[in-house]
Design a protein around this motif. Sequence first.
Motif, PDB file in Angstrom:
ATOM      1  N   ILE A   1      17.011 126.152 101.028  1.00  0.00           N
ATOM      2  CA  ILE A   1      16.664 126.377  99.623  1.00  0.00           C
ATOM      3  C   ILE A   1      15.634 125.350  99.153  1.00  0.00           C
ATOM      4  CG2 ILE A   1      17.566 126.327  97.262  1.00  0.00           C
ATOM      5  CD1 ILE A   1      20.231 127.369  98.438  1.00  0.00           C
ATOM      6  N   ALA A   2      15.854 124.073  99.538  1.00  0.00           N
ATOM      7  CA  ALA A   2      14.915 123.017  99.149  1.00  0.00           C
ATOM      8  C   ALA A   2      13.539 123.240  99.771  1.00  0.00           C
ATOM      9  CB  ALA A   2      15.469 121.655  99.559  1.00  0.00           C
TER      10      ALA A   2
ATOM     11  N   THR B   1      12.174 126.128 100.443  1.00  0.00           N
ATOM     12  CA  THR B   1      11.532 127.199  99.675  1.00  0.00           C
ATOM     13  C   THR B   1      11.003 126.679  98.341  1.00  0.00           C
ATOM     14  OG1 THR B   1      13.044 128.807 100.671  1.00  0.00           O
ATOM     15  CG2 THR B   1      11.873 129.491  98.696  1.00  0.00           C
ATOM     16  N   LYS B   2      11.821 125.845  97.667  1.00  0.00           N
ATOM     17  CA  LYS B   2      11.404 125.306  96.377  1.00  0.00           C
ATOM     18  C   LYS B   2      10.263 124.307  96.522  1.00  0.00           C
ATOM     19  CE  LYS B   2      15.729 125.871  93.816  1.00  0.00           C
ATOM     20  NZ  LYS B   2      16.795 125.182  93.043  1.00  0.00           N
TER      21      LYS B   2
ATOM     22  N   LYS C   1       6.798 125.890  96.232  1.00  0.00           N
ATOM     23  CA  LYS C   1       6.462 126.183  94.838  1.00  0.00           C
ATOM     24  C   LYS C   1       6.127 124.903  94.076  1.00  0.00           C
ATOM     25  CE  LYS C   1       9.458 130.283  94.526  1.00  0.00           C
ATOM     26  NZ  LYS C   1      10.615 130.876  93.821  1.00  0.00           N
ATOM     27  N   ALA C   2       6.901 123.852  94.355  1.00  0.00           N
ATOM     28  CA  ALA C   2       6.686 122.586  93.660  1.00  0.00           C
ATOM     29  C   ALA C   2       5.329 121.982  94.017  1.00  0.00           C
ATOM     30  CB  ALA C   2       7.805 121.607  94.001  1.00  0.00           C
TER      31      ALA C   2
ATOM     32  N   ARG D   1      14.796 121.453  85.882  1.00  0.00           N
ATOM     33  CA  ARG D   1      15.750 122.250  86.661  1.00  0.00           C
ATOM     34  C   ARG D   1      15.000 123.270  87.516  1.00  0.00           C
ATOM     35  NH1 ARG D   1      21.073 121.985  84.938  1.00  0.00           N
ATOM     36  NH2 ARG D   1      21.476 124.044  85.799  1.00  0.00           N
ATOM     37  N   ASP D   2      13.883 123.735  86.969  1.00  0.00           N
ATOM     38  CA  ASP D   2      12.971 124.599  87.709  1.00  0.00           C
ATOM     39  C   ASP D   2      11.620 123.891  87.739  1.00  0.00           C
ATOM     40  OD1 ASP D   2      12.032 126.700  89.111  1.00  0.00           O
ATOM     41  OD2 ASP D   2      12.269 128.208  87.548  1.00  0.00           O
ATOM     42  N   VAL D   3      10.587 124.565  88.204  1.00  0.00           N
ATOM     43  CA  VAL D   3       9.256 123.959  88.242  1.00  0.00           C
ATOM     44  C   VAL D   3       8.830 123.604  86.808  1.00  0.00           C
ATOM     45  CG1 VAL D   3       6.850 124.300  88.858  1.00  0.00           C
ATOM     46  CG2 VAL D   3       8.641 125.250  90.306  1.00  0.00           C
TER      47      VAL D   3
ATOM     48  N   HIS E   1       8.816 116.322  90.546  1.00  0.00           N
ATOM     49  CA  HIS E   1       9.615 117.469  90.983  1.00  0.00           C
ATOM     50  C   HIS E   1       9.356 117.775  92.454  1.00  0.00           C
ATOM     51  CE1 HIS E   1      11.869 121.197  90.615  1.00  0.00           C
ATOM     52  NE2 HIS E   1      10.858 121.855  91.153  1.00  0.00           N
TER      53      HIS E   1
ATOM     54  N   GLN F   1      12.208 117.634  95.510  1.00  0.00           N
ATOM     55  CA  GLN F   1      12.510 118.712  96.458  1.00  0.00           C
ATOM     56  C   GLN F   1      12.288 118.257  97.899  1.00  0.00           C
ATOM     57  OE1 GLN F   1      14.055 121.333  95.536  1.00  0.00           O
ATOM     58  NE2 GLN F   1      13.800 120.953  93.356  1.00  0.00           N
TER      59      GLN F   1
ATOM     60  N   ARG G   1      15.268 118.024 100.672  1.00  0.00           N
ATOM     61  CA  ARG G   1      15.187 118.693 101.974  1.00  0.00           C
ATOM     62  C   ARG G   1      15.432 117.706 103.114  1.00  0.00           C
ATOM     63  NH1 ARG G   1       9.619 120.707 104.567  1.00  0.00           N
ATOM     64  NH2 ARG G   1       9.552 118.445 104.814  1.00  0.00           N
TER      65      ARG G   1
END
Length: 277
Positions: free
Chosen positions: A27-28, A30-31, A34-35, A139-141, A226, A230, A234
């Motif tokens: 999950i990390a 994948t995030k 995006k980050a 909490r999100d980007v 952020h 992440q 990871r």
Amino acid sequence: MATLREIELRLKSVRNIEKITKSMKMIASTKLSKAQKAMQAGKLYGAANAEVFETTKEEPAGSRKLFLVISSDKGLCGGIHSSVTKATRRAITNAPDSPIPGVSVDSDSPVMVVGDKSKAQLSRIYAGNFKLTFNQIGRDVPTFADAAGVADLVMKSNVEFDSVVIVYNKFVSAISYEAAAMEVKGESALKKNESFNKYEMEDDFTKDLFEFSLANALFATLAESHACEQSARRNAMDNASKNASDMIGSLTMQYNRGRQAAITNELVDIITGASAL
């Protein structure tokens, strides 16, 4: 010595932990992609912000600085939060390795924190310096709206300061980061800027420019922090998965040896009984 049943239960527990850490690592990962994209966009804001202050004169000695620490509400990401906490402490105590070298800082400088993790760490030492804390950000980007909201609350806080020092984690690579500081000059420094004085401006121009510059800097640092979070999560979950795998191997060997010893003892009892007959 642990019984076979206890070792078996512990093996089951460690295997479940390994499944969780592997899932969190995926999950990390994948995030993180995006980050990193958001971080690249945020750096453009930070670069544009730096150009505004290139010609701004240095502040006089004794200027009051507001420390804005960028953290988050989540854990399980290594020392990402303690990194900015230690950097803030070094800056306030004027340590040689301060993130703003060569600048003297008052011990009663106001502090604001984004994120509950660094808030808990700093509140034990600088509880009297705290002016504002923010949570549920990142909490999100992070978006520019998040940064603008924080900047607006900072401006409305009625805290006196000459400049804002944003302490954040700087993204070095996918496996490393370091604490850094970005200083945003206040209204007084902008008013003394010769580049702006050449033009006729409205009275509240410097105030609006400072708030916009603060929002730009916050967006750049929030996005970069952020990405660091992440990346650190990871790596932390990867290390946890490896440790769980090593522990599973050790416990499996211990379980097999205990099982073989129990079987050997049973065979000895059977052979001894047969010999007695």
